[in-house]
Design a protein around this motif. Structure first.
Motif, short mmCIF file in Angstrom:
data_model
loop_
_atom_site.label_atom_id
_atom_site.label_comp_id
_atom_site.label_asym_id
_atom_site.label_seq_id
_atom_site.Cartn_x
_atom_site.Cartn_y
_atom_site.Cartn_z
N PHE A 70 0.82 -1.21 0.00
CA PHE A 70 0.00 0.00 0.00
C PHE A 70 0.87 1.27 0.00
N ARG A 71 2.16 1.11 0.32
CA ARG A 71 3.02 2.28 0.43
C ARG A 71 3.96 2.42 -0.77
N VAL A 72 4.54 1.32 -1.22
CA VAL A 72 5.54 1.39 -2.29
C VAL A 72 4.83 1.34 -3.64
N PRO A 73 5.09 2.30 -4.53
CA PRO A 73 4.40 2.35 -5.83
C PRO A 73 4.69 1.14 -6.70
N ARG A 74 3.78 0.89 -7.64
CA ARG A 74 3.85 -0.29 -8.50
C ARG A 74 5.13 -0.32 -9.32
N ALA A 75 5.56 0.81 -9.82
CA ALA A 75 6.77 0.84 -10.65
C ALA A 75 8.00 0.44 -9.85
N VAL A 76 8.07 0.89 -8.60
CA VAL A 76 9.20 0.56 -7.73
C VAL A 76 9.17 -0.93 -7.37
N VAL A 77 7.99 -1.43 -7.04
CA VAL A 77 7.86 -2.85 -6.72
C VAL A 77 8.26 -3.71 -7.91
N LEU A 99 -0.90 -1.74 -4.96
CA LEU A 99 -2.16 -1.14 -5.40
C LEU A 99 -1.98 0.33 -5.79
N ARG A 100 -0.74 0.80 -5.73
CA ARG A 100 -0.48 2.21 -6.06
C ARG A 100 0.14 2.34 -7.44
N GLY A 101 -0.55 3.03 -8.31
CA GLY A 101 -0.02 3.26 -9.64
C GLY A 101 0.46 4.68 -9.85
#
Length: 696
Positions: A544-551, A571-573
């Motif tokens: 929920f904290r780390v953005p999708r691109a970073v993950v 879940l963060r785009g």
């Protein structure tokens, strides 16, 4: 999700602000009442001991009330359905405000605010379109960032109708972040210490938070899944739900280092819980010993290996010997002289040894049985003997001399100094356990004159704690929360296990972030050393904290980390990722930080440990001040990769990944940690090939 017409929304918001004013007034009266109970004292009819206990409880309660942080008193509301068939049960037609602590005008009337840990509050986190749990409407409140609880800071609210054939994904909980307010809170810029997540707990997190006290659980949490927050909120839940049991036996939070503990220090107080011990394994075992030496990696690896427990056990119990052929206990008692024959002495020592009690307990057990043998003779001749007589016999020189011969007193530092300082002692204790090369790795090159002048390393302190645990069982805790557990060595796990023999554990970590040379590859191994092999392992994979691109970037490393960990998802785009090859990494870092300063949020510059000072000099020369990792709340933090674990920054600048990887044996794991510290934006700056590029 529903919205209200503007005028109606304004009126509703005004009513909620008035309710918050009433809650603040009630809380002030609660604080005042707690102070009055301290002044009035305990019930005058109570005994002295009872009055002292009551007085302590009153003072503790008043202190806790005074120390409550200033913050909004509620963040949600539950309106239960009024229909008989809606499944609301005893809550039918009721309305509850949900907050971080209970606020009441009087104990006999319904509370103005219900504590988030109360059973009825669970529906706030678990109810959804598929299972409304009797809830008609769930309301979330939006507060201005950093609000101290001024009602004017209540800036908005959001209603989620449940149980009305609302499409999945519109009710807010079935897709995790369907709520605009929840998403805004999760994505809010991160400056300063860690915040609580009481307002945003997700259903899978709530299941873990509300687990039974007796149940040990291990949370394998991918970056940004909130595993640390889950552990802290579980601690708060246990303190609320089992107050007497937990407070009587104690609750301990163990973190990897003091920087991390400072980062999380405000979470429990914000939830109304103070006085919880937060520590590190090193602090728990330091005691009277100081770290004044350093082990090379070969020695540290052996000392942290679980086999050292058997080596130390052998070395300690090698001091216990069978009575010699001329052994005898003879105790003068007036005109009589009582004797315990050799055969009986041999049997006593052998029986106690077979029972395997702690060493110090065994010594006293031998004493008591020798005394009993003497007492039986005396009572056959002269009748029952009193306790004074028994104590006198136990202190008799003959009894004490026998004990010193067969089960001598010993200190942990004496045993360890002999093991590490004498090759023959080590060889005898390590036969069939440690290879010759391993024995040479830990043997002191120049032994000290005595154990009193020994200089101990950090790993030695773990060994000393092992021996002290063999001597006498340490005091334990009712529950221990262990964070970043993937980095614990087997011997460090045993330190924790000794303190949770009769309690439970919440184990938090991520095997992909394991960076110590002795870190385990599986949770089964860790849990076995922790003494909880049957603990359930619960994965948290949704971030929920780390953005999708970073993950996604971090997931590219997973296949090379030799751990059985499922890929994370986010879940963060909304995040940003830039990977740039540059000619001069130092100059590029300065440029990236200068650009980041034009946006909101904290900035973390993370580099290989040996590159930090060079980057600090460059930032200073550019007029950009930077703080160290211990200075929470700084705008720009420059930190070595070795201390980045557990910390978060809105914008991370990762400098030269190849250098981070090369700095230590598990450098790829360390890089995985570094890349996942960003909760909004990540800049990766490199002049050398990237470690996740094919062929490297």
């Amino acid at each position: 999700m529903t919205t209200t017409p503007s005028a109606a929304a304004t009126d509703a918001l005004a009513r909620e602000r008035r309710h918050h004013d009433a809650c603040r007034a009630a809380l002030a009266r609660m604080v005042e009442g707690a102070e009055e109970r301290v002044v009035g004292g305990a019930d005058v009819s109570a005994s002295g001991a009872d009055a002292e206990v009551l007085g302590y409880e009153f003072r503790s309660h008043a202190k806790a009330m005074r120390e409550l942080p200033q913050a909004p008193l509620f963040f949600g509301r539950l309106d239960f359905a009024d229909a008989e068939d809606a499944g609301a049960g005893e809550h039918r037609g009721q309305r509850y405000y949900i907050g971080r602590l209970r606020v009441s005008e009087h104990p006999s009337v319904p509370p103005l605010v219900v504590d988030w840990r109360a059973p009825v509050s669970r529906a706030f986190y678990q109810a959804g379109a598929r299972d409304p749990q009797g809830v008609a409407v769930r309301r979330r409140f939006g507060w201005a960032p950093g609000s101290k609880g001024d009602s004017a800071d209540l800036t908005g609210m959001e209603d989620e109708p449940l149980g009305q054939d609302e499409p999945v994904g519109k009710g807010g909980h079935d897709d995790g972040v369907g709520s605009r307010i929840v998403a805004g809170e999760i994505e809010r810029p991160r400056v300063g210490p860690m915040r609580d997540i009481a307002a945003t707990i997700q259903p899978e997190q709530d299941d873990l938070v509300r687990g039974e006290l007796a149940a040990s659980v291990c949370v394998q949490g991918a970056p940004g899944t909130g595993k640390t927050a889950v552990g802290l909120h579980r601690a708060a839940y246990l303190l609320y739900t089992y107050p007497h049991r937990v407070q009587r036996s104690g609750l301990l939070i163990l973190g990897p280092n003091r920087t991390f503990l400072r980062y999380i220090a405000e979470v429990l107080p914000s939830l109304g819980e103070t006085g919880v011990r937060q520590s590190t394994v090193s602090d728990e075992i330091r005691g009277r010993y100081a770290v004044r030496a350093h082990d090379d990696e070969a020695a540290a690896l052996v000392k942290h290996d679980a086999r050292m427990a058997e080596v130390l056990r052998r070395a300690l119990y090698a001091r216990v010997v069978a009575p010699p052929a001329d052994a005898e206990v003879a105790v003068a008692d007036g005109a009589y002289r009582w004797r315990v024959p050799l055969g009986e002495l041999e049997r006593i020592v052998a029986d106690v040894r077979e029972e395997e009690p702690p060493y110090a307990v065994g010594r006293e057990r031998v004493r008591s049985r020798v005394v009993r043998a003497v007492r039986e003779q005396a009572e056959r001749r002269a009748g029952p003997q009193n306790n004074t007589w028994v104590q006198k016999v136990g202190r008799a020189r003959s009894v004490s001399g026998f004990l010193d011969a067969v089960w001598p007193r010993v200190r942990a530092d004496e045993v360890l100094a002999e093991v590490l300082g004498d090759a023959e002692t080590l060889a005898a204790a390590a036969e069939g356990v440690l290879a010759d090369a391993e024995q040479r790795a830990i043997l002191w090159g120049r032994p000290p004159r005595s154990h009193k002048s020994a200089k101990w390393s950090a790993a030695d302190l773990v060994l000393l704690d092992e021996i002290e645990g063999l001597l006498e069982r340490p005091a334990g805790y009712g529950h221990i929360v262990v964070d970043e557990a993937q980095d614990l060595s087997p011997m460090e796990c045993r330190v924790i296990a000794r303190r949770s023999d009769f309690g439970s554990l919440t184990v938090l970590g991520d095997l992909a972030q394991a960076t110590t040379p002795w870190a385990a590859r599986s949770w089964a191994e860790v849990l076995t050393h922790l003494g909880k092999p049957d603990a359930a392992v619960a994965p948290l994979t949704t971030g929920f904290r780390v953005p999708r691109a970073v993950v996604g970037l971090a997931n590219e490393l997973l296949g090379r980390l030799d751990v059985d960990v499922p890929p994370a998802r986010s879940l963060r785009g909304d995040g940003e990722l830039r990977v740039r090859e540059v000619a001069d990494v130092t100059a590029a870092v300065v440029e990236a930080v200068r650009g980041a300063l034009g946006r909101e949020g904290s900035i973390g510059v993370i580099a290989a440990d040996h590159d930090v000072e060079r980057l600090r000099t460059a930032l200073d020369a550019a007029g950009i001040g930077s703080a160290g990792p211990d200075e929470l709340g700084a705008r720009v933090t420059l930190l070595p990769a070795s201390v980045a674990k557990g910390l978060e920054y809105d914008h991370v600048v990762a400098a030269e990944p190849a250098a981070i990887v090369e700095a230590e044996a598990r450098g790829l794991h360390r890089l995985y940690v570094v890349l996942t510290r960003a909760v909004s934006r990540l800049d990766v700056l490199h002049s050398r090939p990237l470690p996740w590029t094919a062929g490297l």
